[in-house]
Design an enzyme around this catalytic site. Structure first.
Site, PDB file in Angstrom:
ATOM      1  N   THR A 137      -6.814   7.724  -7.494  1.00 16.28           N
ATOM      2  CA  THR A 137      -6.921   8.120  -6.070  1.00 16.28           C
ATOM      3  C   THR A 137      -8.391   7.369  -5.749  1.00 16.28           C
ATOM      4  OG1 THR A 137      -6.005  10.323  -6.665  1.00 16.28           O
ATOM      5  CG2 THR A 137      -7.603  10.406  -4.756  1.00 16.28           C
ATOM      6  N   GLU A 185       3.794  11.256  -5.053  1.00 20.96           N
ATOM      7  CA  GLU A 185       2.786  12.668  -5.076  1.00 20.96           C
ATOM      8  C   GLU A 185       3.762  13.435  -5.611  1.00 20.96           C
ATOM      9  OE1 GLU A 185      -0.202  12.875  -4.999  1.00 20.96           O
ATOM     10  OE2 GLU A 185      -0.891  11.064  -3.867  1.00 20.96           O
ATOM     11  N   ARG A 187      -2.016  16.717   2.791  1.00 25.16           N
ATOM     12  CA  ARG A 187      -1.081  16.427   1.546  1.00 25.16           C
ATOM     13  C   ARG A 187       0.231  16.064   1.993  1.00 25.16           C
ATOM     14  NH1 ARG A 187      -1.238  15.249  -3.677  1.00 25.16           N
ATOM     15  NH2 ARG A 187      -0.423  16.909  -5.113  1.00 25.16           N
ATOM     16  N   GLU A 227      -1.253   8.772  -5.637  1.00 31.31           N
ATOM     17  CA  GLU A 227      -1.105   9.337  -7.025  1.00 31.31           C
ATOM     18  C   GLU A 227      -1.537   8.410  -7.799  1.00 31.31           C
ATOM     19  OE1 GLU A 227      -0.119  12.419  -9.506  1.00 31.31           O
ATOM     20  OE2 GLU A 227      -0.966  12.252  -7.848  1.00 31.31           O
TER      21      GLU A 227
END
Length: 584
Positions: A396, A435, A98, A416
Site C-alpha cells: 500500500t 482487495e 474501501r 493490495e
C-alpha cells in the site's frame, strides 16, 4: 499505439523528463508540508499548496501522482481511507473509500470444488477485483473540504504521466518480482515491461494512457469511471481477463458488473477516538480494523509506565498489547453494514483493562491468544477459540499533508498486493486491485463466527490506520503507513516511540520495527534483531521471524513555534520524501 509509446519512453535518458526532485526524509518550515514515499508525488502536493490549495487539494494531487510513480501500490483501480482534521471546526472526519465485493458475491467467492482457492491463484484473477473506491474518495473529499476541482488537482499527475518519471531501484525490483505474472497480460507487459524486461534504473517511464484517463476524469468527473465507457472497460477486463493466448496461467474471471460500479459510494464515518496520556487519538473506524486495534492497544498500554521503562520492557509491552488487540480484531471486526461490530466496546478502557491484566513483565504470552468479549468483559479471561490473522498484501502507500491554515490529511490508499491483480485495463494505463483477497476465503476457525467472509456488496476488512493526534484540542502530529496487517503495529510503534519514548517524529518513523499479530512469532526487521534488546526479549519468551522490511510510514508534526515538520522514511523503500512550501 500505447504499447509503442511506453516501450520507446522507457529507453530514453532521464534528462528528457522533468528533473526528479531531491529526496529528503524531513522538511521543516511554513506554508504547508507533504510527506510521501516518492519525491515527484510530494512535489505535486507542494505545487498545489503553493498555488493556494488546501491540504485536501494537495492530498488528492499527491495521491494521483502516486498512481503514476507508485502504480504497484495505489491508483484509481484501488481504494483507501481518508482522515481529515479541519482547523476551523477542530473536528476530525473520515471517508471510507474501501473497495466493495460485487452484489453477486457470496461467502463461497473463493471456494472451488469445496476447497478454498490457493491464495496466489485468487490474487491474479478477476475474482479478486473489488469495485474501485479511490476516484470516488477524491471527489468526495474535494466536494466536502477542497477548494479546487478535480481537473486542477489531477494536472500535476497528468503531466508526470505524460512527461515520465525516472525509474529507481525499488520500481525495477518490484517489476522484476512480478515479471512472471505481468507477462501473462499483454497490456500489463507492454506498459511495465517494454521489450519484455523490467525497465532499467535511470530510464524514463511514461504512461500516456493514464494521462488520457486523468484528462477524462478531469473533464467528465469520476462518473466517467463509474458509469461511462471506462466503467464498461473495467467490467470487461474483470469478466474476461485479457490473458496472452500463449500464457499457461489460469486466470479466473470475476463477477463485477456495471451495476456494481454505478452503486458505489464512499461512506463518511465517525472516527475512532481514544484518550492516551491526555491526548486525543483519532483513527479509522470499521470497515478498517486500524482505528479499533491501534486504539485498543493504546488503551492496554495506558496504565503501564512505558515512558520510564527500560527499552526491553517498553518493547515487551508493545508486543503484548498488539498480540491481544489482534486476537480481538480477528474475532470481532468486519464490515459494519453486514456485521454487528462492537466498536465502542472494543475501544472502552474497561475492556482494555480486562485484557491488560493478562500481560506479565517477566513472561510473554503464547499465541494464538483467545479473544475477549468486549460486550461483557471478564478480567484476565483467556478462554475461547482463537482466530489467526489472515494474510494481507503489504504494498500500500501513505501520504500526509498539512496546509498553512492548519488543516491535516492522513490518507492511506492501496491496490493490495504489489501490482494488485496484475491486470492493467487495456488502453487505460492503470492496474486493478486484488482487495477482495482481504476476505477470509472460508471460516478461519470452524464453528467460530467469522465477520470477514465475502458477501454481496461487502467491504473486506482492512488494517489501514491513518491516525491524527491532538493535544489540548490542537493538532500535534499525524502518521500512517502501508504494510498490510503490519500497518497497525507500525502506526502503534510510531505513536508510542513519539509519545512515550520522546523520539523526534523522523526517528520514530526510522526506528527498527517488530510486528506481533497474535502469531506464534513476531515479524522483526534485521536491525531490530541486531539490537541487544532482542536477546532480552527472547529471554522473556518473545519469538521472532525475520522480515526484511516492515511498513513505510509518513507523518507531519506541528512544532511549538508554529512551523510544520514533515517526516518520511530514511531508508525503507529507498527512503521517503518530505517537502515544505517555504523552508525555515
Amino acid at each position: 499505439m500505447a504499447t509503442a509509446a511506453v516501450a520507446a519512453a522507457a529507453l530514453v535518458a532521464p534528462n528528457t523528463a522533468a528533473a526528479t526532485p531531491t529526496k529528503s526524509p524531513v522538511a521543516t518550515g511554513y506554508g504547508g508540508v507533504v510527506a510521501s514515499v516518492d519525491p515527484d508525488a510530494s512535489a505535486a502536493g507542494i505545487e498545489v499548496l503553493r498555488r493556494g490549495g488546501n491540504a485536501v487539494d494537495a492530498a488528492v494531487a499527491t495521491a494521483a501522482a502516486l498512481g503514476v510513480t507508485e502504480p504497484y501500490s495505489a491508483g484509481i483501480g484501488g481504494g483507501g481511507y481518508f482522515v481529515y482534521y479541519d482547523a476551523d471546526t477542530h473536528e476530525v472526519s473520515t471517508l471510507d473509500g474501501r473497495e466493495t465485493a460485487p452484489k453477486s458475491a457470496d461467502d463461497k467467492l473463493f471456494v472451488e470444488n469445496g476447497k478454498p482457492l490457493p491464495f496466489a491463484e485468487a490474487v491474479t484473477s478477476g475474482l479478486s477485483v473489488g469495485t474501485p473506491g479511490t476516484p470516488a474518495t477524491w471527489q468526495s473529499a474535494l466536494d466536502r473540504w477542497g477548494s479546487i476541482d478535480l481537473d486542477e488537482a489531477l494536472r500535476p499527475a497528468e503531466r508526470i504521466a505524460s512527461n515520465g518519471f525516472v525509474v529507481d531501484s525499488t520500481f525495477r525490483q518490484q517489476t522484476a518480482d512480478n515479471a512472471e505474472r505481468f507477462s501473462a497480460f499483454p497490456a500489463t507487459r507492454a506498459l511495465f515491461m517494454p521489450g519484455g524486461q523490467p525497465p532499467a534504473v535511470g530510464t524514463v517511464m511514461r504512461n500516456p494512457d493514464l494521462a488520457r484517463t486523468y484528462q477524462l476524469l478531469g473533464r467528465e468527473g469520476v462518473e466517467a469511471l463509474y458509469r461511462g465507457d471506462l466503467a464498461k472497460d473495467i467490467v470487461s477486463t474483470v469478466r474476461h481477463p485479457p490473458v496472452d493466448p500463449a500464457s499457461t496461467r489460469v486466470v479466473r474471471p470475476g463477477k463485477l458488473s456495471t451495476e456494481d460500479l454505478r452503486a458505489y459510494h464512499t461512506i463518511r464515518r465517525d472516527p475512532t477516538h481514544v484518550r492516551y496520556r491526555g491526548l486525543d487519538v483519532y483513527g479509522m473506524a470499521p470497515s478498517s480494523s486500524g482505528g479499533t486495534t491501534v486504539g485498543e492497544s493504546l488503551n492496554i498500554l495506558e496504565d503501564t509506565d512505558v515512558q520510564h521503562a527500560s527499552q526491553t520492557q517498553y518493547l515487551h509491552h508493545f508486543l503484548e498489547s498488539s498480540r491481544l488487540a489482534f486476537a480481538d480484531r480477528n474475532r470481532w471486526v468486519g464490515d459494519p453494514a453486514v456485521n454487528s461490530v462492537p466498536t465502542r466496546q472494543l475501544l472502552s478502557q474497561r475492556f482494555a483493562d480486562s485484557r491488560a491484566c493478562l500481560i506479565s513483565d517477566s513472561k510473554a504470552l503464547t499465541s494464538p491468544v483467545a479473544p475477549g468479549d468486549p460486550r461483557d468483559p471478564e478480567d484476565c479471561a483467556d478462554t475461547g477459540t482463537a482466530a489467526p490473522t489472515p494474510y494481507e498484501g503489504e504494498n500500500t502507500t501513505n501520504l500526509t499533508v498539512a496546509d498553512r491554515w492548519g488543516n491535516i490529511v492522513e490518507y492511506t490508499l492501496t491496490i493490495e498486493q504489489t501490482g494488485g491483480s496484475g491486470i492493467v485495463v487495456p488502453g487505460r494505463g492503470f492496474l486493478l486491485n486484488n482487495e477482495l483477497t482481504d476476505f477470509s476465503f472460508s471460516p478461519v476457525t470452524p464453528g467460530v463466527p467469522d465477520p470477514n467472509l465475502p458477501g454481496p456488496g461487502k467491504r473486506p476488512r482492512s488494517s489501514i490506520s491513518p491516525t491524527i493526534v491532538l493535544r489540548e484540542g490542537q493538532p500535534w502530529f499525524a502518521t500512517g503507513s502501508p504494510g498490510g496487517a503490519t500497518i497497525i503495529t507500525t502506526v502503534l510503534q510510531v505513536l508510542t516511540e513519539r509519545i512515550d519514548r520522546g523520539l523526534p517524529l523522523v526517528r520514530a518513523i526510522a526506528a527498527p520495527r517488530a510486528s506481533q499479530r497474535n502469531g506464534a512469532a513476531a515479524d522483526a526487521e534485521p536491525a531490530f534483531l541486531a539490537a541487544p534488546e532482542a536477546a532480552q526479549l527472547r529471554a522473556l519468551g518473545q519469538k521472532f521471524d525475520t522480515s526484511a522490511e516492515i511498513g513505510a510510514a509518513t507523518g507531519v508534526e506541528r512544532l511549538p513555534d508554529g512551523r510544520w515538520q514533515a517526516a518520511a522514511e530514511t531508508t525503507r523503500r529507498g527512503g521517503g520524501s518530505a517537502m515544505v512550501v517555504r523552508a525555515g
